[in-house]
Design an enzyme around this catalytic site. Structure first.
Site, short mmCIF file in Angstrom:
data_model
loop_
_atom_site.label_atom_id
_atom_site.label_comp_id
_atom_site.label_asym_id
_atom_site.label_seq_id
_atom_site.Cartn_x
_atom_site.Cartn_y
_atom_site.Cartn_z
N GLY A 111 -6.53 -14.59 -8.98
CA GLY A 111 -7.21 -13.95 -7.85
C GLY A 111 -6.64 -14.30 -6.50
O GLY A 111 -7.29 -14.09 -5.48
N ALA A 112 -5.40 -14.79 -6.45
CA ALA A 112 -4.78 -15.14 -5.17
C ALA A 112 -3.87 -14.04 -4.67
O ALA A 112 -3.17 -14.20 -3.68
CB ALA A 112 -4.00 -16.44 -5.31
N GLY A 113 -3.86 -12.91 -5.37
CA GLY A 113 -2.97 -11.82 -4.96
C GLY A 113 -1.56 -11.98 -5.51
O GLY A 113 -0.64 -11.29 -5.07
N LEU A 114 -1.37 -12.88 -6.46
CA LEU A 114 -0.04 -13.09 -7.06
C LEU A 114 0.03 -12.43 -8.44
O LEU A 114 0.96 -12.65 -9.19
CB LEU A 114 0.28 -14.58 -7.13
CG LEU A 114 0.27 -15.27 -5.75
CD1 LEU A 114 0.45 -16.77 -5.89
CD2 LEU A 114 1.37 -14.68 -4.86
N SER A 115 -0.97 -11.64 -8.73
CA SER A 115 -1.00 -10.81 -9.93
C SER A 115 -1.04 -11.59 -11.24
O SER A 115 -0.24 -11.36 -12.16
CB SER A 115 0.16 -9.82 -9.93
OG SER A 115 -0.20 -8.76 -10.77
N HIS B 17 0.83 -1.21 0.00
CA HIS B 17 0.00 0.00 0.00
C HIS B 17 0.87 1.26 0.00
O HIS B 17 0.46 2.30 0.50
CB HIS B 17 -0.99 0.00 1.17
CG HIS B 17 -2.10 -1.00 0.99
ND1 HIS B 17 -3.21 -0.74 0.22
CD2 HIS B 17 -2.24 -2.27 1.45
CE1 HIS B 17 -4.00 -1.81 0.23
NE2 HIS B 17 -3.43 -2.76 0.96
N ASP C 165 2.61 -4.18 -10.03
CA ASP C 165 2.46 -5.52 -10.59
C ASP C 165 3.00 -5.61 -12.01
O ASP C 165 3.71 -6.55 -12.37
CB ASP C 165 0.98 -5.94 -10.58
CG ASP C 165 0.41 -6.00 -9.18
OD1 ASP C 165 1.20 -5.88 -8.21
OD2 ASP C 165 -0.81 -6.17 -9.05
N SER D 95 -3.32 -10.96 -13.16
CA SER D 95 -3.82 -9.95 -14.10
C SER D 95 -2.65 -9.26 -14.81
O SER D 95 -2.67 -9.13 -16.04
CB SER D 95 -4.71 -8.93 -13.38
OG SER D 95 -4.03 -8.31 -12.32
N SER E 100 -8.70 -18.78 -23.64
CA SER E 100 -7.98 -19.05 -22.38
C SER E 100 -8.33 -20.42 -21.87
O SER E 100 -9.51 -20.78 -21.76
CB SER E 100 -8.31 -18.02 -21.31
OG SER E 100 -7.73 -18.45 -20.08
#
Ligand code: ADP
Ligand code: MG
Length: 380
Positions: free
Chosen positions: A118-122, A35, A168, A124, A68
């Protein structure tokens, strides 16, 4: 089989011929600096060995087609379409490149990923940066590597509609194996900091808590707003401009909880600088307490943890971790623990047992070695 091999295979199955090439970009974990990115501060992520691969070729039809493996879907879009859903991460990159004046060739793509979604490991940024690398190469475009993170971020901010910072996409594009990426989010200056846990007898264990993400976007927006409000009250361009030494005086001018949000950001920036200094000095073990202090600050001052994150950190520390913290935006996602390499099993078992005792989902743990950023595969 790894994503880099599955993507061309999927491409051949879906489109009936082999792709012109295969490109890949990694997921990332943030060692420290949470953050801080949207406060013009410092972050220190590194690229995971888990990658998203894109097999692609140009085609004649004036459109883009993307398949995908994750969804089993094929989506077609043109330059005028404004699409939503998972393929918007791909269409957003086409849009951002075109908006920047690049002539993007129509193409077909097939995506496979080893980055958990969606595990916060980017995942995206991994899909965005792999697609960006593919389209740039297919078009023979010289898109400067230094410009790519901001282009991919723009795709996610303005096309997908997610107000993420630039960390990211920078990690997915610019990382180097055996190094963490020290990024100044104001100047976008990067420095590759040697970080090879295995060579030091250490392991960075990433523990995916599999906690459902709760309240993420609303809380994220609220934290950003609090930081902006506080900076305005203090007459600063961003919280980056507040030094630790000036913190006590500044905090007296702020109401709660904004004062605690500010305390987190300012002390976290300092912890990134302290971590970088220790790593440069070849003292990786000593970053442990900084990691743990980061977690406590995110838990008590920034208030972005959930019970799963706190329990995983506590269990890892009790089992002998040198330091542990939540990583990513919070409200779910992953914890990382710095441990002596031989205790990996012990720490994993301790977290698993603690989760079972509380009825949480079974966590998934894996060691994270700093890998390279996005690029073309020379086998594809
Ligand atoms: P994170 O980046 O932490 O994994 P995000 O919510 O930012 O989580 O991004 C996850 C989203 O990105 C997925 O829900 C999906 O829409 C998209 N995505 C990422 N990787 C893929 C992929 N390989 N195939 C399809 N969609 C993907
Ligand atoms: Mg993301």
């Amino acid at each position: 089989m790894k994503a880099e091999a599955r993507a061309p295979q999927a491409y051949t199955t879906v489109y009936g011929e082999p792709p012109a090439g295969v490109w890949a970009a990694p997921g990332r974990v943030n060692l420290i600096g949470e953050h801080t990115d949207y406060n013009d501060g410092f972050v220190l992520p590194f690229a995971l060995p888990h990658r998203t691969a894109v097999a692609a070729s140009r085609h004649d039809d004036p459109s883009w087609i993307v398949y995908s493996e994750q969804t089993g879907e094929t989506v077609r879009f043109t330059a005028d379409d404004r699409i939503t859903g998972w393929a918007s991460y791909v269409a957003g990159v086409v849009w951002a490149l075109r908006a920047a004046g690049y002539e993007i060739p129509p193409a077909r793509l097939a995506v496979a990923s080893d980055v958990p979604l969606g595990a916060g490991l980017s995942s995206s940024a991994a899909i965005e940066c792999a697609v960006l690398a593919a389209l740039a190469d297919l078009g023979g475009l010289s898109v400067p590597v230094a410009d790519r993170p901001a282009l991919a971020q723009r795709a996610e901010n303005e096309y997908v509609g997610m107000p993420c910072g630039i960390m990211d996409q920078s990690a997915a594009t610019l990382s180097r194996a055996g190094h963490a990426l020290f990024l100044d989010c104001r100047t976008l200056a990067v420095e590759h900091i040697p970080f090879d846990p295995a060579a030091a007898g250490l392991t960075v264990l990433v523990i995916d808590t599999r906690a459902p993400h709760r309240l993420v976007s609303g809380e994220y927006a609220a934290r950003r707003a609090a930081c902006e409000r506080a900076a305005a009250t203090l007459g600063l361009a961003a919280l980056r401009d507040l030094a630790v030494a000036d913190l006590p005086a500044a905090l007296r001018r702020l109401p709660d909880p904004d004062r605690r949000r500010v305390r987190h950001v300012v002390t976290e920036n300092q912890r990134v600088l302290d971590t970088v200094r220790l790593l440069r000095d070849g003292r990786p073990r000593e970053i442990g307490p900084l990691l743990t202090a980061s977690h406590e600050s995110l838990r008590d001052d920034f208030e972005v943890t959930v019970p799963e994150l706190d329990v995983a950190v506590e269990a890892a520390l009790r089992a002998g971790a040198l330091g542990a913290r939540m990583t990513g935006g919070g409200f779910g996602g992953c914890v990382l623990a710095l441990i002596e390499a031989p205790s990996a099993g012990l720490v994993t078992d301790a977290v698993t047992a603690a989760f079972a005792a509380l009825g949480f989902a079974k966590p998934v743990a894996f060691p994270a070695t700093p890998g390279p950023g996005a690029g073309r595969l020379h086998t594809g």
